[in-house]
Write a protein that holds these residues in place. Structure first.
Motif, PDB file in Angstrom:
ATOM      1  N   LEU A  67       0.850  -1.198   0.000  1.00  0.00           N
ATOM      2  CA  LEU A  67       0.000   0.000   0.000  1.00  0.00           C
ATOM      3  C   LEU A  67       0.883   1.245   0.000  1.00  0.00           C
ATOM      4  N   GLN A  68       0.260   2.376  -0.261  1.00  0.00           N
ATOM      5  CA  GLN A  68       0.987   3.668  -0.245  1.00  0.00           C
ATOM      6  C   GLN A  68       2.306   3.591  -1.011  1.00  0.00           C
ATOM      7  N   ASP A  69       2.210   3.219  -2.270  1.00  0.00           N
ATOM      8  CA  ASP A  69       3.396   3.125  -3.140  1.00  0.00           C
ATOM      9  C   ASP A  69       4.456   2.173  -2.607  1.00  0.00           C
ATOM     10  N   GLY A  70       4.053   1.186  -1.860  1.00  0.00           N
ATOM     11  CA  GLY A  70       5.019   0.202  -1.373  1.00  0.00           C
ATOM     12  C   GLY A  70       5.576   0.523  -0.006  1.00  0.00           C
ATOM     13  N   LYS A  71       5.191   1.670   0.581  1.00  0.00           N
ATOM     14  CA  LYS A  71       5.762   2.034   1.892  1.00  0.00           C
ATOM     15  C   LYS A  71       5.086   1.294   3.041  1.00  0.00           C
ATOM     16  N   VAL A  72       3.922   0.714   2.752  1.00  0.00           N
ATOM     17  CA  VAL A  72       3.221  -0.058   3.786  1.00  0.00           C
ATOM     18  C   VAL A  72       3.000  -1.472   3.251  1.00  0.00           C
ATOM     19  N   LEU A  73       3.333  -2.448   4.065  1.00  0.00           N
ATOM     20  CA  LEU A  73       3.101  -3.849   3.674  1.00  0.00           C
ATOM     21  C   LEU A  73       2.095  -4.450   4.641  1.00  0.00           C
ATOM     22  N   ALA A  74       0.918  -4.770   4.108  1.00  0.00           N
ATOM     23  CA  ALA A  74      -0.121  -5.381   4.938  1.00  0.00           C
ATOM     24  C   ALA A  74      -0.067  -6.879   4.680  1.00  0.00           C
ATOM     25  N   MET A  75       0.257  -7.641   5.729  1.00  0.00           N
ATOM     26  CA  MET A  75       0.469  -9.086   5.541  1.00  0.00           C
ATOM     27  C   MET A  75      -0.464  -9.875   6.437  1.00  0.00           C
ATOM     28  N   SER A  76      -0.822 -11.035   5.957  1.00  0.00           N
ATOM     29  CA  SER A  76      -1.700 -11.873   6.755  1.00  0.00           C
ATOM     30  C   SER A  76      -1.412 -13.330   6.391  1.00  0.00           C
ATOM     31  N   SER A  77      -1.272 -14.136   7.413  1.00  0.00           N
ATOM     32  CA  SER A  77      -0.951 -15.535   7.176  1.00  0.00           C
ATOM     33  C   SER A  77      -1.918 -16.381   8.004  1.00  0.00           C
ATOM     34  N   HIS A  78      -3.177 -16.391   7.552  1.00  0.00           N
ATOM     35  CA  HIS A  78      -4.212 -17.074   8.308  1.00  0.00           C
ATOM     36  C   HIS A  78      -3.834 -18.544   8.535  1.00  0.00           C
ATOM     37  N   THR A  79      -3.437 -19.176   7.428  1.00  0.00           N
ATOM     38  CA  THR A  79      -2.830 -20.505   7.563  1.00  0.00           C
ATOM     39  C   THR A  79      -1.620 -20.537   6.624  1.00  0.00           C
ATOM     40  N   ILE A  80      -0.694 -21.446   6.888  1.00  0.00           N
ATOM     41  CA  ILE A  80       0.407 -21.646   5.949  1.00  0.00           C
ATOM     42  C   ILE A  80      -0.037 -22.811   5.065  1.00  0.00           C
ATOM     43  N   SER A  81      -0.315 -22.529   3.787  1.00  0.00           N
ATOM     44  CA  SER A  81      -0.892 -23.583   2.944  1.00  0.00           C
ATOM     45  C   SER A  81       0.177 -24.419   2.250  1.00  0.00           C
TER      46      SER A  81
END
Ligand SMILES: CC(=O)N[C@H]1[C@@H](OP(=O)(O)OP(=O)(O)OC[C@H]2O[C@@H](n3ccc(=O)[nH]c3=O)[C@H](O)[C@@H]2O)O[C@H](CO)[C@@H](O)[C@@H]1O
Ligand SMILES: C=C(OP(=O)(O)O)C(=O)O
Length: 422
Positions: A67-81
């Protein structure tokens, strides 16, 4: 393949903003695998290595949104598939090994390709593996992959590192957060990136003490939760751009710069005749007067002089008054910039891990080839001080670790441009 054209001469003045640290971001991103809740990183640098880590995490089933030109990284790893980190991604970037500890800690199994050597040295991962074994992991090396298991979960243990390793400290630190019981990491790395990782893990609910010292203690918890964390300032980008006015003359303010991140480096700058002043916004750097004075440098783990600034420092010392001796103690083959600097008129003799640099009055522009990340930028710095034009080829190395290098240096008056497809 792109190249960078630098035309030397002229003082620099103005401000350069310093990005979040590549090496911190590359260890904070795998921390998302430790929790089923979102982890958001702000102040992320826009670099090809971050794209590679994004690709790796996505291949394991994590969602990563930039997000924001790469300055924010929103990550989520609900499960490791998928628990296999494939060679095709791992070979691009050694920091990929950092997914091993988190996957093993969360799900009790992981398969990660061995990263292999690289231009600056062999860079084995034995210390990562031994540290995880101390936490009860069962490891097998097969077909170029580490097959790791911890059927009953990892258990706290004592990790005694025979030598300081940043990556191995990070891997076992992440793993220990979810291990049962207490882990003590002796001879741990003390780099600011370790402290940044520990800060982020604490926000996620981890119990960690002693980061920033040689002994880190981790009390394992059952689960970690989500968090938002700003990536620490990149001390290597900071040091690199501090050298630009040191080499060219003038005065440049490095926005976001902090003395505590570059103390050992600043001691050497001072001895070389460069002034560094703290301001409200960062650090202001100028050459005190006349020619640079020769200084000797030995690279060491933090808080010593960083190996990742050795090539750039060599570029400065090429035009110093006198002879400087640079001793590289971390990586066995990290003087590949020397032959390229010699092409620009520098006087350098390399014997094993020692380079002796006798300052010359003036470097001369030349076509040169980047061999690794920090070598690339050292050639750009040398080009700024050289008479005439320097063309640095193979700049894909540079894109791993420096965002907008042309924009940042042009903004302070450097004559530098990127040439497409040469
Ligand atoms: C992504 C990242 O953060 N990279 C940084 C990290 O690399 P990295 O974490 O790979 O470097 P290490 O601190 O692990 O390496 C230090 C020394 O230990 C050796 N070693 C390391 C691990 C191991 O299992 N066995 C072993 O023998 C290495 O070959 C090297 O000689 O720290 C280095 C040293 O400050 C920096 O130059 C890199 O920019
Ligand atoms: C050596 C470096 O990085 P990596 O460990 O990712 O190769 C570096 O940042 O200078």
């Amino acid at each position: 393949m792109d190249s960078i054209l630098v035309t030397g001469g002229g003082e620099l003045s103005g401000q350069i903003p310093i990005a979040g640290a590549k090496n911190a971001c590359l260890t904070l991103m795998p921390a998302t695998l430790l929790s089923d809740e979102p982890l958001t990183l702000t102040n992320a640098p826009r670099l090809s290595d971050i794209k590679t880590m994004t690709e790796l995490l996505q291949s394991l089933g994590a969602e990563v949104t930039s997000l924001q030109d790469g300055k924010v990284l929103a990550m989520s790893s609900h499960t490791i598939s998928n628990h296999t980190a494939d060679y095709d991604i791992v070979r691009k970037m050694r920091a990929s090994i950092l997914v091993l500890g988190p996957m093993l800690a969360r799900d009790g199994h992981a398969v990660v390709s061995l990263p292999g050597g690289c231009a600056i040295g062999a860079r084995p991962v034995d210390l990562h593996l031994k540290a995880l074994e101390a936490l009860g992991a069962e490891l097998e090396l097969k077909d170029g992959y580490v097959h790791a298991k911890a059927p009953g979960g990892l258990k706290g243990g004592i990790v005694d590192f025979p030598l300081v390793s940043v990556g191995a400290t990070e891997n076992v630190l992440m793993a220990a957060t979810l291990a049962k019981g207490t882990t003590v990491i002796n001879n741990a790395a003390r780099e600011p990136e370790i402290v940044d990782l520990a800060d982020c893990l604490r926000k996620m609910g981890a119990q960690i003490d002693g980061d920033g010292t040689s002994t880190i203690t981790v009390q394992g918890v059952d689960r970690l939760h989500g968090a938002t964390h700003p990536v620490v300032t990149d001390r290597i980008e900071l040091g690199t751009y501090m050298l630009a006015p040191a080499i060219c003359g003038g005065e440049v303010e490095l926005l976001g710069g902090r003395l505590d991140l570059v103390a050992a480096f600043c001691e050497k700058l001072d001895a070389a005749g460069i002034s560094v002043e703290e301001t409200d916004k960062g650090l202001k750097v100028a050459r005190r007067n006349g020619r640079i004075t020769a200084v000797d440098v030995v690279t060491e783990p933090f808080p010593g002089f960083p190996t990742d600034l050795q090539a750039q420092m060599m570029a400065l010392l090429c035009t110093a008054n006198g002879t400087s001796v640079l001793e590289e103690k971390i990586f066995e083959n990290r003087f590949m910039h020397a032959p390229e600097l010699i092409r620009m008129g520098a006087q350098i003799e390399v014997h094993g891990g020692t380079a002796t640099v006798t300052g010359v009055d003036q470097l001369k522009g030349a076509p040169v080839m980047a061999t690794d990340l920090r070598a690339s930028v050292s050639l750009i710095l040398a080009g700024l001080a050289a008479e005439g034009e320097t063309v640095v080829s193979r700049v894909y190395h540079l894109d791993r670790g420096y965002e907008h290098v042309v924009g940042k240096l042009s903004a302070v008056g450097a004559k530098i441009e990127r040439i497409k497809g040469q």
